[in-house]
Scaffold this active site. Structure first.
Site, PDB file in Angstrom:
ATOM      1  N   ARG A   1     -10.161   0.717   8.027  1.00 39.56           N
ATOM      2  CA  ARG A   1      -9.442  -0.641   8.625  1.00 39.56           C
ATOM      3  C   ARG A   1     -10.400  -1.539   9.348  1.00 39.56           C
ATOM      4  O   ARG A   1     -10.076  -2.870   9.762  1.00 39.56           O
ATOM      5  CB  ARG A   1      -8.387  -0.181   9.493  1.00 39.56           C
ATOM      6  CG  ARG A   1      -7.136  -1.134   9.128  1.00 39.56           C
ATOM      7  CD  ARG A   1      -5.913  -0.612  10.140  1.00 39.56           C
ATOM      8  NE  ARG A   1      -4.788  -1.116  10.123  1.00 39.56           N
ATOM      9  CZ  ARG A   1      -3.640  -0.624   9.355  1.00 39.56           C
ATOM     10  NH1 ARG A   1      -3.794   0.469   8.789  1.00 39.56           N
ATOM     11  NH2 ARG A   1      -2.467  -1.421   9.799  1.00 39.56           N
TER      12      ARG A   1
ATOM     13  N   ARG B   1      11.324   0.476  11.409  1.00 38.21           N
ATOM     14  CA  ARG B   1       9.895   0.504  12.041  1.00 38.21           C
ATOM     15  C   ARG B   1       9.876  -0.873  13.141  1.00 38.21           C
ATOM     16  O   ARG B   1      10.379  -2.118  12.696  1.00 38.21           O
ATOM     17  CB  ARG B   1       8.991   0.167  11.274  1.00 38.21           C
ATOM     18  CG  ARG B   1       8.466   1.404  10.627  1.00 38.21           C
ATOM     19  CD  ARG B   1       7.156   1.376   9.678  1.00 38.21           C
ATOM     20  NE  ARG B   1       5.982   0.508  10.203  1.00 38.21           N
ATOM     21  CZ  ARG B   1       4.918   0.417   9.566  1.00 38.21           C
ATOM     22  NH1 ARG B   1       4.782   0.973   8.349  1.00 38.21           N
ATOM     23  NH2 ARG B   1       3.833  -0.256  10.148  1.00 38.21           N
TER      24      ARG B   1
ATOM     25  N   LYS C   1       0.884  -1.205   0.005  1.00 42.41           N
ATOM     26  CA  LYS C   1      -0.034   0.189   0.145  1.00 42.41           C
ATOM     27  C   LYS C   1       0.739   1.260  -0.015  1.00 42.41           C
ATOM     28  O   LYS C   1       0.563   2.344  -0.720  1.00 42.41           O
ATOM     29  CB  LYS C   1      -0.931   0.074   1.093  1.00 42.41           C
ATOM     30  CG  LYS C   1      -1.850  -1.245   1.354  1.00 42.41           C
ATOM     31  CD  LYS C   1      -2.834  -1.126   2.620  1.00 42.41           C
ATOM     32  CE  LYS C   1      -2.205  -1.103   3.819  1.00 42.41           C
ATOM     33  NZ  LYS C   1      -1.404  -2.252   4.385  1.00 42.41           N
TER      34      LYS C   1
ATOM     35  N   ARG D   1      -0.340  -8.280  14.156  1.00 47.37           N
ATOM     36  CA  ARG D   1      -0.991  -7.364  13.201  1.00 47.37           C
ATOM     37  C   ARG D   1      -1.586  -8.303  11.916  1.00 47.37           C
ATOM     38  O   ARG D   1      -2.643  -7.746  11.500  1.00 47.37           O
ATOM     39  CB  ARG D   1       0.316  -6.488  12.526  1.00 47.37           C
ATOM     40  CG  ARG D   1       0.646  -5.416  13.478  1.00 47.37           C
ATOM     41  CD  ARG D   1       2.028  -4.966  13.070  1.00 47.37           C
ATOM     42  NE  ARG D   1       2.121  -3.989  11.728  1.00 47.37           N
ATOM     43  CZ  ARG D   1       3.275  -4.078  10.938  1.00 47.37           C
ATOM     44  NH1 ARG D   1       4.139  -4.951  11.370  1.00 47.37           N
ATOM     45  NH2 ARG D   1       3.078  -3.404   9.965  1.00 47.37           N
TER      46      ARG D   1
ATOM     47  N   ARG E   1      11.656  -4.260   5.282  1.00 50.54           N
ATOM     48  CA  ARG E   1      11.347  -2.964   5.574  1.00 50.54           C
ATOM     49  C   ARG E   1      11.801  -2.833   6.929  1.00 50.54           C
ATOM     50  O   ARG E   1      12.407  -1.618   7.143  1.00 50.54           O
ATOM     51  CB  ARG E   1       9.830  -2.771   5.780  1.00 50.54           C
ATOM     52  CG  ARG E   1       9.237  -1.495   5.637  1.00 50.54           C
ATOM     53  CD  ARG E   1       7.912  -1.298   5.134  1.00 50.54           C
ATOM     54  NE  ARG E   1       7.024  -1.815   6.416  1.00 50.54           N
ATOM     55  CZ  ARG E   1       5.689  -1.650   6.153  1.00 50.54           C
ATOM     56  NH1 ARG E   1       5.165  -1.627   5.156  1.00 50.54           N
ATOM     57  NH2 ARG E   1       4.928  -2.384   7.135  1.00 50.54           N
TER      58      ARG E   1
HETATM   59  P1  AMP Z   1       0.383   0.645   9.057  1.00 46.61           P
HETATM   60  O1  AMP Z   1       1.571   1.810   8.683  1.00 46.61           O
HETATM   61  O2  AMP Z   1      -0.885   1.059   7.960  1.00 46.61           O
HETATM   62  O3  AMP Z   1       0.864  -0.513   9.008  1.00 46.61           O
HETATM   63  O4  AMP Z   1      -0.312   1.309  10.428  1.00 46.61           O
HETATM   64  C1  AMP Z   1       0.589   1.117  11.548  1.00 46.61           C
HETATM   65  C2  AMP Z   1       0.012   1.007  12.739  1.00 46.61           C
HETATM   66  O5  AMP Z   1      -1.101   2.260  12.909  1.00 46.61           O
HETATM   67  C3  AMP Z   1      -1.271  -0.117  12.917  1.00 46.61           C
HETATM   68  O6  AMP Z   1      -0.789  -1.248  13.275  1.00 46.61           O
HETATM   69  C4  AMP Z   1      -2.428   0.580  13.801  1.00 46.61           C
HETATM   70  O7  AMP Z   1      -1.871   0.334  15.302  1.00 46.61           O
HETATM   71  C5  AMP Z   1      -2.341   2.059  13.641  1.00 46.61           C
HETATM   72  N1  AMP Z   1      -3.234   2.198  12.490  1.00 46.61           N
HETATM   73  C6  AMP Z   1      -3.233   2.836  11.154  1.00 46.61           C
HETATM   74  N2  AMP Z   1      -4.463   2.962  10.522  1.00 46.61           N
HETATM   75  C7  AMP Z   1      -5.397   2.588  11.437  1.00 46.61           C
HETATM   76  C8  AMP Z   1      -6.628   2.548  11.173  1.00 46.61           C
HETATM   77  N3  AMP Z   1      -7.416   2.865  10.142  1.00 46.61           N
HETATM   78  N4  AMP Z   1      -7.494   2.149  12.444  1.00 46.61           N
HETATM   79  C9  AMP Z   1      -6.781   1.746  13.507  1.00 46.61           C
HETATM   80  N5  AMP Z   1      -5.517   1.859  13.634  1.00 46.61           N
HETATM   81  C10 AMP Z   1      -4.769   1.928  12.567  1.00 46.61           C
END
Ligand code: AMP
Length: 189
Positions: A87, A131, A13, A143, A125
């Site tokens: 999400r 990260r 993404k 996750r 990554r």
């Molecule tokens: P990502 O970079 O999209 O993998 O997001 C990293 C973390 O941010 C996730 O594991 C969640 O803890 C939080 N997060 C990101 N987007 C959302 C969302 N739409 N709803 C809830 N938590 C989110």
């Protein structure tokens, strides 16, 4: 064009989103990037979400909706590429209410990638970007579990609305970008 990119962690993404948004001439927003910036800046919001992100859990829906809507502002009316939001079905339904601060997506691109590829990409990554949530196998497992439980039901939700297209994301980035653009053009007719 209002487009949502969905897929498990490591599905591409964040790689595809910015170029896709530029090609469509709309703003790009990654909810994960947005939260990580808040954590780095040690803002009030950042303090609220840091532990949740470190565990691999989801930030509460109401907070997330408000944060994304505020970040996009009025620009969201003209279109967007959203990465990582909505999400949960509750987040998607919030966008569908008349009082929603953000209009619903017209197209949801679901990037399908096998688990073995996801694990390889997340390991790369973790090394490249540092990260913490990519480096800990227990957090990665959490996750992926949260994705299957909370986010994957969105596939059926958007399919029922006729706005879902699944793209095979198990290829080089250039090829996946071509596939996504082909899907976008096919839906625009
Ligand atoms: P990502 O970079 O999209 O993998 O997001 C990293 C973390 O941010 C996730 O594991 C969640 O803890 C939080 N997060 C990101 N987007 C959302 C969302 N739409 N709803 C809830 N938590 C989110």
């Amino acid at each position: 064009m209002r487009l949502v990119l969905m897929g498990p962690p490591g599905s591409g993404k964040g790689t595809q989103g910015p170029a896709l948004a530029a090609a469509l001439g709309v703003p790009y927003l990654s909810s994960g990037d947005l939260l990580r910036r808040e954590v780095e800046q040690r803002s009030e919001l950042g303090r609220q979400v840091a532990e949740i992100i470190d565990r691999g859990d989801l930030v509460p829906d109401d907070l997330m909706i408000a944060v994304v809507a505020a970040a996009l502002g009025d620009a969201g009316d003209r279109g967007y590429v959203l990465d990582g939001f909505p999400r949960t079905v509750a987040q998607a339904e919030a966008l569908e209410r008349p009082a929603s601060p953000l209009p619903s997506p017209e197209l949801v691109v679901h990037l399908a990638v096998p688990d073995a590829t996801l694990h390889e990409r997340l390991a790369r990554r973790a090394a490249d970007e540092g990260r913490a949530d990519d480096a800990d196998p227990a957090v990665i497992a959490r996750r992926l579990h949260v994705y299957r439980d909370e986010t994957e039901p969105l596939v059926a939700h958007y399919r029922a609305q006729g706005s879902l297209v699944t793209v095979d994301g198990d290829a080089e980035p250039e090829e996946v970008a071509r596939r996504i653009l082909a899907a976008v053009h096919a839906t625009r007719g």
